[in-house]
Design an enzyme around this catalytic site. Structure first.
Site, PDB file in Angstrom:
ATOM      1  N   THR A 283      -9.610  11.024   1.861  1.00  0.00           N
ATOM      2  CA  THR A 283      -8.373  11.041   2.718  1.00  0.00           C
ATOM      3  C   THR A 283      -7.943  12.362   2.952  1.00  0.00           C
ATOM      4  O   THR A 283      -8.299  13.277   2.549  1.00  0.00           O
ATOM      5  CB  THR A 283      -7.252  10.127   2.017  1.00  0.00           C
ATOM      6  OG1 THR A 283      -6.752  10.824   0.860  1.00  0.00           O
ATOM      7  CG2 THR A 283      -7.807   8.759   1.418  1.00  0.00           C
TER       8      THR A 283
ATOM      9  N   TYR B  13       3.860   9.615 -11.414  1.00  0.00           N
ATOM     10  CA  TYR B  13       3.013   8.615 -10.510  1.00  0.00           C
ATOM     11  C   TYR B  13       2.164   7.669 -11.294  1.00  0.00           C
ATOM     12  O   TYR B  13       2.018   6.435 -10.952  1.00  0.00           O
ATOM     13  CB  TYR B  13       1.947   9.585  -9.783  1.00  0.00           C
ATOM     14  CG  TYR B  13       0.849   8.973  -8.797  1.00  0.00           C
ATOM     15  CD1 TYR B  13       1.431   8.376  -7.412  1.00  0.00           C
ATOM     16  CD2 TYR B  13      -0.626   8.654  -9.257  1.00  0.00           C
ATOM     17  CE1 TYR B  13       0.546   7.935  -6.731  1.00  0.00           C
ATOM     18  CE2 TYR B  13      -1.267   8.128  -8.175  1.00  0.00           C
ATOM     19  CZ  TYR B  13      -0.964   7.619  -7.055  1.00  0.00           C
ATOM     20  OH  TYR B  13      -1.836   7.120  -6.290  1.00  0.00           O
TER      21      TYR B  13
ATOM     22  N   ASN C 226       0.745  -1.275  -0.051  1.00  0.00           N
ATOM     23  CA  ASN C 226       0.175   0.015  -0.173  1.00  0.00           C
ATOM     24  C   ASN C 226       0.833   1.211   0.012  1.00  0.00           C
ATOM     25  O   ASN C 226       0.405   2.123  -0.547  1.00  0.00           O
ATOM     26  CB  ASN C 226      -1.067   0.093   1.408  1.00  0.00           C
ATOM     27  CG  ASN C 226      -1.503   1.196   1.332  1.00  0.00           C
ATOM     28  OD1 ASN C 226      -2.467   1.823   0.766  1.00  0.00           O
ATOM     29  ND2 ASN C 226      -1.167   2.295   2.445  1.00  0.00           N
TER      30      ASN C 226
END
Length: 459
Positions: A400, A365, A300
């Site tokens: 988040t 990314y 993760n």
């Protein structure tokens, strides 16, 4: 972070105002809670043949009332003195594994369409079909691929938190194989609340359904990297809830938060920079010395260093590649070279919808998260010999601390750009990972499951 808009328009006057003004009307989704029924109502099963019988038997054994296509008026009043109405149907399950030509799609899909008005809020539409192959006759390949297009389009038409997903079977997999039934139960349940318009491919008949569906990971030992907060903490808590002993891993700088998570799940904390060359050996040694085994690894940990490529420097590019994919590759190599990572082990990596569709300012990314997808597909073949699996979960917009820092207007747009018109929760990602880490998913490997509410980006 709370989505106050969704809470406002989910009920009462807020819902009425949103409807009058034509504003998005997301609803609060049905999520898993221990002890809740699998579905909010009966399941309508459309289809015939051996597979339909297998699914009917499974649904009945789970306490679900099953109605077959052709039963009179699925939402008609009961023949009861009090005039009570039948409950809304909780799911529509279409058994399509026997179709041979595109014309065969007409009757079952139109029957499902006629039943949609009776589908309960947060209901489910699930297709069961065969995976299309280049070896198929053209008509057969067209029919099988047609199921995918129809299901994904239907998922965009559903309302009130309902979702549509599919299960694809390899040619020699029966409908009662453990991973088929495991996938069916996952997709029917509140665990799949933010999974929409997606397919799980069951490639083998391997696996075993848990004796206790509430604790499918009993006796397992799981490592979770990046476990100190947000999605990582939710993963650790969910795996522990499902019965696993958890090793929570994060960098030393996150030590205090990491220990809190480890204590909460009654696991152990390992403060470790996963980019260290010996990270895999340290993870394995800790798991074996503290818990005697290692069954599940969840990759993760990840970082972002966003910049337009024209303004990107080597430090930003290299750091993202190193944490998000290169470290995973080294850790996997260490685990696969060791006998301590036993038979039937499961690797689940967190990718991103950015790795599927790309995203402005995230070339580094997106490259790393697309690399994760390529990695699990190749690793799946290496694990197959020892009965293990490798899969990825690709989150979309998840509420988040990181997304909370997005400017308000951009955040609101990003939340609504999916079929469910809202952001997901860390728990939604964790539920998908917990399923893929279970023996009930042992026939599923090399899959990428998007947890994005059917985001409008990509496929």
């Amino acid at each position: 972070m709370t989505d106050k808009y969704t809470a406002l328009v989910s009920r009462g006057w807020g819902r009425d105002v949103a409807k009058r003004l034509g504003l998005p009307q997301p609803v609060e989704l049905r999520r898993y809670s221990s002890g809740d029924p699998l579905l909010p109502g009966p399941a309508l099963l459309i289809g015939s043949g051996p597979s339909a019988g297998m699914l009917e038997a499974a649904l009945s054994s789970w306490g679900v009332e099953v109605r077959r296509e052709g039963a009179p008026n699925v939402a008609a009043p009961r023949a009861a003195d009090d005039g009570a109405r039948s409950p809304k149907i909780g799911a529509i399950v279409l058994v399509l594994d026997g179709i041979e030509r595109p014309e065969d799609l007409s009757a079952p899909l139109l029957a499902a369409g006629h039943a949609l008005r009776s589908l309960a809020p947060s209901g489910r539409v699930i297709t069961l079909s065969r995976r299309a192959s280049t070896q198929d006759e053209p008509a057969l390949g067209a029919a099988r691929q047609g199921v995918e297009g129809a299901l994904r389009s239907l998922a965009r038409e559903l309302r009130a938190g309902a979702t549509g997903n599919g299960i694809l079977l390899a040619e020699d997999v029966r409908a009662d194989a453990p991973s088929v039934l495991g996938s069916l139960r996952f997709l029917l349940s509140g665990r799949s609340a933010f999974v929409d318009g997606q397919f799980l491919t069951v490639g083998t008949s391997a696996g075993e359904l848990p004796a206790d569906p509430e604790r499918p990971l009993d006796g397992k030992v799981a490592v979770v990297t990046g476990a100190a907060r947000n999605i990582g903490a939710a993963i650790a808590k969910t795996l522990a809830r499902d019965g696993a002993k958890v090793v929570a891993v994060d960098v030393p700088a996150a030590g205090e938060s990491l220990v809190q998570v480890a204590n909460e799940v009654h696991g152990t904390a390992l403060q470790l920079d996963i980019t260290r060359p010996d990270a895999g050996e340290q993870i394995l040694q800790h798991s074996l010395s503290r818990h005697g085994r290692l069954d599940i690894v969840v990759h993760n940990a990840g970082i972002t260093r966003d910049k337009l490529l024209a303004n990107m420097d080597a430090a930003k590019w290299d750091s993202v590649i190193e944490v998000n994919i290169a470290a995973q590759l080294r850790i996997n190599d260490s685990l696969l070279a060791s006998e301590g990572f036993g038979d039937g082990a499961h690797i689940v990596s967190v990718s991103s919808t950015s790795g599927i569709a790309g995203n402005r300012g995230q070339t580094n990314y997106a490259a790393s998260k697309a690399g994760v997808i390529g990695m699990v597909r190749s690793t799946a073949a290496r694990l197959a010999a020892r009965g293990g699996t490798a899969n990825a979960v690709a989150p979309g917009f998840i509420e988040t601390e990181m997304t909370a820092r997005i400017p308000f207007a951009m955040r609101e747009v990003a939340r609504r750009l999916n079929s469910l018109q809202q952001g997901g929760r860390p728990q939604d990602v964790a539920e998908a990972i917990a399923f893929l880490a279970s023996d009930g998913a042992a026939g599923i490997s090399g899959n990428v499951l998007r947890v994005c509410g059917q985001n409008w980006m990509g496929q």
